[in-house]
Every structure is written in structure tokens, then in C-alpha cells.
Design a protein around this motif. Structure first.
Motif, PDB file in Angstrom:
ATOM      1  N   THR A  47      35.376  38.172  49.312  1.00  0.00           N
ATOM      2  CA  THR A  47      35.456  39.609  49.515  1.00  0.00           C
ATOM      3  C   THR A  47      35.824  40.261  48.198  1.00  0.00           C
ATOM      4  O   THR A  47      36.743  39.808  47.511  1.00  0.00           O
ATOM      5  CB  THR A  47      36.514  39.955  50.582  1.00  0.00           C
ATOM      6  N   THR A  48      35.118  41.319  47.842  1.00  0.00           N
ATOM      7  CA  THR A  48      35.460  42.125  46.679  1.00  0.00           C
ATOM      8  C   THR A  48      36.100  43.403  47.205  1.00  0.00           C
ATOM      9  O   THR A  48      35.475  44.154  47.965  1.00  0.00           O
ATOM     10  CB  THR A  48      34.214  42.464  45.837  1.00  0.00           C
ATOM     11  N   PHE A  49      37.360  43.635  46.830  1.00  0.00           N
ATOM     12  CA  PHE A  49      38.094  44.825  47.240  1.00  0.00           C
ATOM     13  C   PHE A  49      37.947  45.884  46.157  1.00  0.00           C
ATOM     14  O   PHE A  49      38.032  45.575  44.963  1.00  0.00           O
ATOM     15  CB  PHE A  49      39.576  44.494  47.434  1.00  0.00           C
ATOM     16  N   CYS A  50      37.747  47.138  46.567  1.00  0.00           N
ATOM     17  CA  CYS A  50      37.535  48.203  45.594  1.00  0.00           C
ATOM     18  C   CYS A  50      37.933  49.555  46.186  1.00  0.00           C
ATOM     19  O   CYS A  50      38.265  49.661  47.366  1.00  0.00           O
ATOM     20  CB  CYS A  50      36.089  48.211  45.116  1.00  0.00           C
ATOM     21  N   SER A  59      43.335  40.373  41.883  1.00  0.00           N
ATOM     22  CA  SER A  59      44.095  39.677  42.935  1.00  0.00           C
ATOM     23  C   SER A  59      45.118  40.570  43.614  1.00  0.00           C
ATOM     24  O   SER A  59      45.674  40.198  44.637  1.00  0.00           O
ATOM     25  CB  SER A  59      44.801  38.458  42.344  1.00  0.00           C
ATOM     26  N   SER A  60      45.381  41.752  43.023  1.00  0.00           N
ATOM     27  CA  SER A  60      46.389  42.617  43.634  1.00  0.00           C
ATOM     28  C   SER A  60      46.102  44.089  43.394  1.00  0.00           C
ATOM     29  O   SER A  60      45.418  44.457  42.447  1.00  0.00           O
ATOM     30  CB  SER A  60      47.787  42.263  43.112  1.00  0.00           C
ATOM     31  N   LEU A  61      46.653  44.885  44.278  1.00  0.00           N
ATOM     32  CA  LEU A  61      46.608  46.342  44.190  1.00  0.00           C
ATOM     33  C   LEU A  61      48.047  46.756  43.901  1.00  0.00           C
ATOM     34  O   LEU A  61      48.944  46.451  44.690  1.00  0.00           O
ATOM     35  CB  LEU A  61      46.134  46.904  45.532  1.00  0.00           C
ATOM     36  N   ASN A  62      48.277  47.387  42.767  1.00  0.00           N
ATOM     37  CA  ASN A  62      49.639  47.731  42.341  1.00  0.00           C
ATOM     38  C   ASN A  62      49.821  49.243  42.323  1.00  0.00           C
ATOM     39  O   ASN A  62      49.140  49.936  41.566  1.00  0.00           O
ATOM     40  CB  ASN A  62      49.919  47.173  40.946  1.00  0.00           C
ATOM     41  N   GLY A  65      39.078  35.839  51.748  1.00  0.00           N
ATOM     42  CA  GLY A  65      39.797  36.496  50.661  1.00  0.00           C
ATOM     43  C   GLY A  65      40.997  37.278  51.136  1.00  0.00           C
ATOM     44  O   GLY A  65      41.141  37.583  52.323  1.00  0.00           O
ATOM     45  N   ALA A  66      41.862  37.600  50.181  1.00  0.00           N
ATOM     46  CA  ALA A  66      43.061  38.392  50.445  1.00  0.00           C
ATOM     47  C   ALA A  66      43.414  39.169  49.190  1.00  0.00           C
ATOM     48  O   ALA A  66      43.124  38.743  48.073  1.00  0.00           O
ATOM     49  CB  ALA A  66      44.211  37.495  50.871  1.00  0.00           C
TER      50      ALA A  66
END
Length: 158
Positions: free
Chosen positions: A9-12, A31-34, A141-142
Motif C-alpha cells: 500500500t502506498t499512503f499519500c 514509513s510514518s506520518l509525522n 502495509g501499515a
């Protein structure tokens, strides 16, 4: 050759559907959303492009897709979908010979998903899972969600 279902999964921030059929992913996360500051955090839009690949020799009736948001000890399903498999895919096929063109064939599925807005009240994760016939889990994914506290600035007395 991969013999098990797999995917990524690609997170955007956003997925744009172009006129020519292409997808444009905007603001992709590693790998993370900050969040730059304390909770809560709000994204005007949040998206995920989920790719699942299932080798054609694996037969299944349906796929259950789940996107789960965890915040501390709380877990919320933010997307749940069931996809029925076509009868064509579950037709028995002749056994392939190693090295033949049949080796390594996969059924590829892509699911673009979007949420508006996306709120986060605590650090946590966004996890994507698929289940073949509700019992075979495929981890897709995560993304870790974190908040960065800003240190208080020291102001000299003066």
C-alpha cells in the motif's frame, strides 16, 4: 516465483485520476506520518493506493479488504469492502510446468481509497489487510502516525 498472495500500500495525501487513465499520487509517505506538534492532527485529505497480487493457482471465492486505524488502544475500521471472485478465475487450470509461461502468473488488483478529512487524536497506525475467504490474511502495509512535541523555547530573562 512467489507462491503466496502479497501486496503493498502506498499512503499519500491525495490520488488524482488523470484524463488519460493514469493515477497521480500526491504527497507520498514513507514509513510514518509525522505531525509537527501535539495531538490532535487533521489532514484535509488522506489516501491509499492498495495493490494486491494473488497467484492464479490460489482459488478463493471472495476477498475482504479492511483498513484499520489505531489510536492508542482504540481500533476503528475505516474501510471495509468485499470483492467477489469471478468464476473464470476459479476454473481449474492444467498444472503448469516449471519454467513455462504459466509459472508466476498473478491476479493483480488495485484499490485507490480516499478519506476527507482524516482526524488523528493520538499516535497510532493505519493498517491494511486483505482476507481471502475470511481466513487467509494478507498484510498489505501499515503507516505509523506520530506527533512531535515542540520544545519550549528558552527566553533569557533580560
Amino acid at each position: 516465483m512467489n507462491t503466496e498472495p502479497y501486496g503493498i500500500t502506498t499512503f499519500c495525501d491525495d490520488i488524482r485520476h488523470e484524463i488519460n487513465g493514469k493515477l497521480t499520487l500526491v504527497g507520498c509517505y514513507a514509513s510514518s506520518l509525522n505531525f509537527n506538534g501535539p495531538p490532535p492532527g487533521i489532514l484535509p485529505t488522506f489516501a491509499a493506493l492498495i495493490n494486491l497480487r494473488v497467484p492464479t493457482n490460489i482459488q478463493f471465492e471472495k476477498i475482504s479488504l479492511r483498513v484499520i486505524k489505531t489510536e492508542g488502544d482504540e481500533e476503528t475500521t475505516i474501510l471495509e469492502a468485499e470483492i467477489e471472485n469471478s468464476e473464470d478465475h476459479n476454473e481449474p487450470s492444467p498444472a503448469s510446468v516449471a519454467g513455462s509461461k504459466e509459472d508466476g502468473k498473478v491476479l493483480l488488483m488495485a484499490f485507490p481509497c480516499q478519506w476527507t478529512p482524516m482526524n488523528f487524536s493520538k499516535p497510532g497506525q493505519i493498517k491494511v489487510r486483505a482476507y481471502l475467504d475470511d481466513d487467509r490474511e494478507v498484510r498489505l502495509g501499515a503507516l505509523s502516525v506520530m506527533f512531535t512535541e515542540q520544545p519550549a523555547e528558552d527566553h533569557p530573562a533580560g
